[in-house]
Design an enzyme around this catalytic site. Structure first.
Site, PDB file in Angstrom:
ATOM      1  N   HIS A   8     -20.070  -8.429  -4.144  1.00  0.00           N
ATOM      2  CA  HIS A   8     -20.056  -9.592  -4.887  1.00  0.00           C
ATOM      3  C   HIS A   8     -20.388  -9.241  -6.655  1.00  0.00           C
ATOM      4  O   HIS A   8     -21.677  -8.852  -6.843  1.00  0.00           O
ATOM      5  CB  HIS A   8     -21.024 -10.496  -4.181  1.00  0.00           C
ATOM      6  CG  HIS A   8     -20.857 -12.067  -5.284  1.00  0.00           C
ATOM      7  ND1 HIS A   8     -22.407 -12.337  -5.934  1.00  0.00           N
ATOM      8  CD2 HIS A   8     -19.993 -12.846  -5.441  1.00  0.00           C
ATOM      9  CE1 HIS A   8     -22.066 -13.487  -6.419  1.00  0.00           C
ATOM     10  NE2 HIS A   8     -20.580 -13.849  -6.295  1.00  0.00           N
ATOM     11  N   HIS A  50     -18.629 -13.906 -15.311  1.00  0.00           N
ATOM     12  CA  HIS A  50     -18.967 -15.054 -14.116  1.00  0.00           C
ATOM     13  C   HIS A  50     -19.200 -16.317 -15.216  1.00  0.00           C
ATOM     14  O   HIS A  50     -18.510 -17.290 -14.813  1.00  0.00           O
ATOM     15  CB  HIS A  50     -20.206 -14.932 -13.342  1.00  0.00           C
ATOM     16  CG  HIS A  50     -20.355 -15.992 -12.406  1.00  0.00           C
ATOM     17  ND1 HIS A  50     -21.202 -17.042 -12.859  1.00  0.00           N
ATOM     18  CD2 HIS A  50     -19.760 -16.295 -11.070  1.00  0.00           C
ATOM     19  CE1 HIS A  50     -21.373 -17.889 -11.893  1.00  0.00           C
ATOM     20  NE2 HIS A  50     -20.460 -17.566 -10.914  1.00  0.00           N
TER      21      HIS A  50
HETATM   22  O1  G3P Z   1     -16.220 -15.540  -4.417  1.00  0.00           O
HETATM   23  C1  G3P Z   1     -17.501 -15.782  -3.873  1.00  0.00           C
HETATM   24  C2  G3P Z   1     -18.364 -16.109  -5.165  1.00  0.00           C
HETATM   25  O2  G3P Z   1     -18.271 -15.330  -5.987  1.00  0.00           O
HETATM   26  C3  G3P Z   1     -18.304 -17.659  -5.483  1.00  0.00           C
HETATM   27  O3  G3P Z   1     -19.228 -18.105  -6.231  1.00  0.00           O
HETATM   28  O4  G3P Z   1     -20.320 -18.461  -8.641  1.00  0.00           O
HETATM   29  O5  G3P Z   1     -20.723 -16.315  -7.198  1.00  0.00           O
HETATM   30  O6  G3P Z   1     -18.401 -16.941  -8.349  1.00  0.00           O
HETATM   31  P1  G3P Z   1     -19.546 -17.296  -7.889  1.00  0.00           P
HETATM   32 MG    MG Z   2     -17.277 -15.267  -7.749  1.00  0.00          MG
END
Ligand code: G3P
Ligand code: MG
Length: 265
Positions: A8, A50
């Protein structure tokens, strides 16, 4: 089959999120691929970050969409994590594909990197993000390595229109209003995969997804016991900040096989 492990924002527990350093570390730690977030700069270049603003993860300030790619390139996106990562930059999408070329196109029978590219946009009408992302994907010939995802079903709809061959995953979580749940969102996004928050998954959910012929890729799971629960339920991929920990967790023998009785084939 154990679930794929997707890092992630890269191996973001240990390296600054959404940087080449975090993606390379994910590879070293045995991830099957990476998840990262993409937005457009003021001059329409897809970059990997992000937040809507650069403030939290760099030494700069301002919204991504108000900055040019040249202004973004000057920012330090590593030092906020630790001094070891000083000089790490916010990469463009093209730089990610260049920087991971050996993982995207490995020699021999090694499994290539799976890229889960999240389209970070809340817009009902496009700012060009989907078109520009699809252009870069085509330029680097990585259509078969990429799974697009978004919380925004209209963005996925636009991506489908732009190139239906690149698969789509619909992100959602339990906090979404009821009218933004599954049914009509799926109509717009026409996804091959669902990307629910991990707390939403149980046997009933998995049975529903199988009936609909949908893959299930879930986020964000850093707890070994939770990863084991999800693996047992048969999810296709787990998105985690700690790919090493979760890889180890889903490889561990279950109670029924710990005496060796189920290990012979
Ligand atoms: O794709 C999973 C996750 O990345 C979604 O939430 O806010 O971490 O982009 P975020
Ligand atoms: Mg994400």
């Amino acid at each position: 089959m154990p679930p794929l492990i997707l890092a992630h924002r890269g191996a973001s527990a240990y390296a600054p999120e959404n940087t080449i350093a975090a993606f390379r570390l994910a590879h070293e730690l045995g991830a099957d691929g990476i998840e990262f977030d993409v937005q457009l700069t003021r001059d329409q270049i897809p970059v990997v970050i992000h937040d809507a603003a650069v403030d939290r993860t760099t030494n700069g300030a301002g919204r991504v969409r108000d900055l040019t790619v040249a202004e973004i390139a000057r920012l330090d996106a590593g030092t906020w994590k630790t001094e070891d990562f000083r000089g790490e930059a916010i990469p463009t999408l093209a730089q990610v594909f260049q920087g991971l070329a050996d993982w995207l196109h490995p020699v021999g029978r090694v499994r290539p990197c799976l890229i889960n590219l999240e389209l970070k946009t809340e817009r009902l009408t496009t700012d060009g993000l989907e078109r520009e992302v699809l252009n870069v994907i085509a330029r680097y010939g990585v259509q078969d390595r990429v799974l697009l995802s978004s919380f925004n079903p209209f963005s996925l709809h636009r991506a489908k229109t732009g190139n239906p061959r690149v698969p789509r995953g619909l992100l959602y979580y339990s906090g979404l209003p009821i009218y933004l749940r599954q049914t009509w969102l799926r109509f717009w996004a026409d996804p091959q995969a669902m990307h629910p928050e991990h707390t939403m998954i149980d046997a009933r959910y998995m049975a529903w997804a199988r009936r609909k012929n949908l893959q299930v890729n879930t986020w964000t799971v850093d707890e070994p016991a939770e990863a084991q629960r999800l693996a047992k339920l048969g999810v296709n991929a787990i998105i985690t900040n700690k790919p090493d920990v979760i890889r180890q967790a889903v490889m561990l023998p279950t109670a029924s096989s710990s005496d060796g009785s189920t290990t012979a084939s």
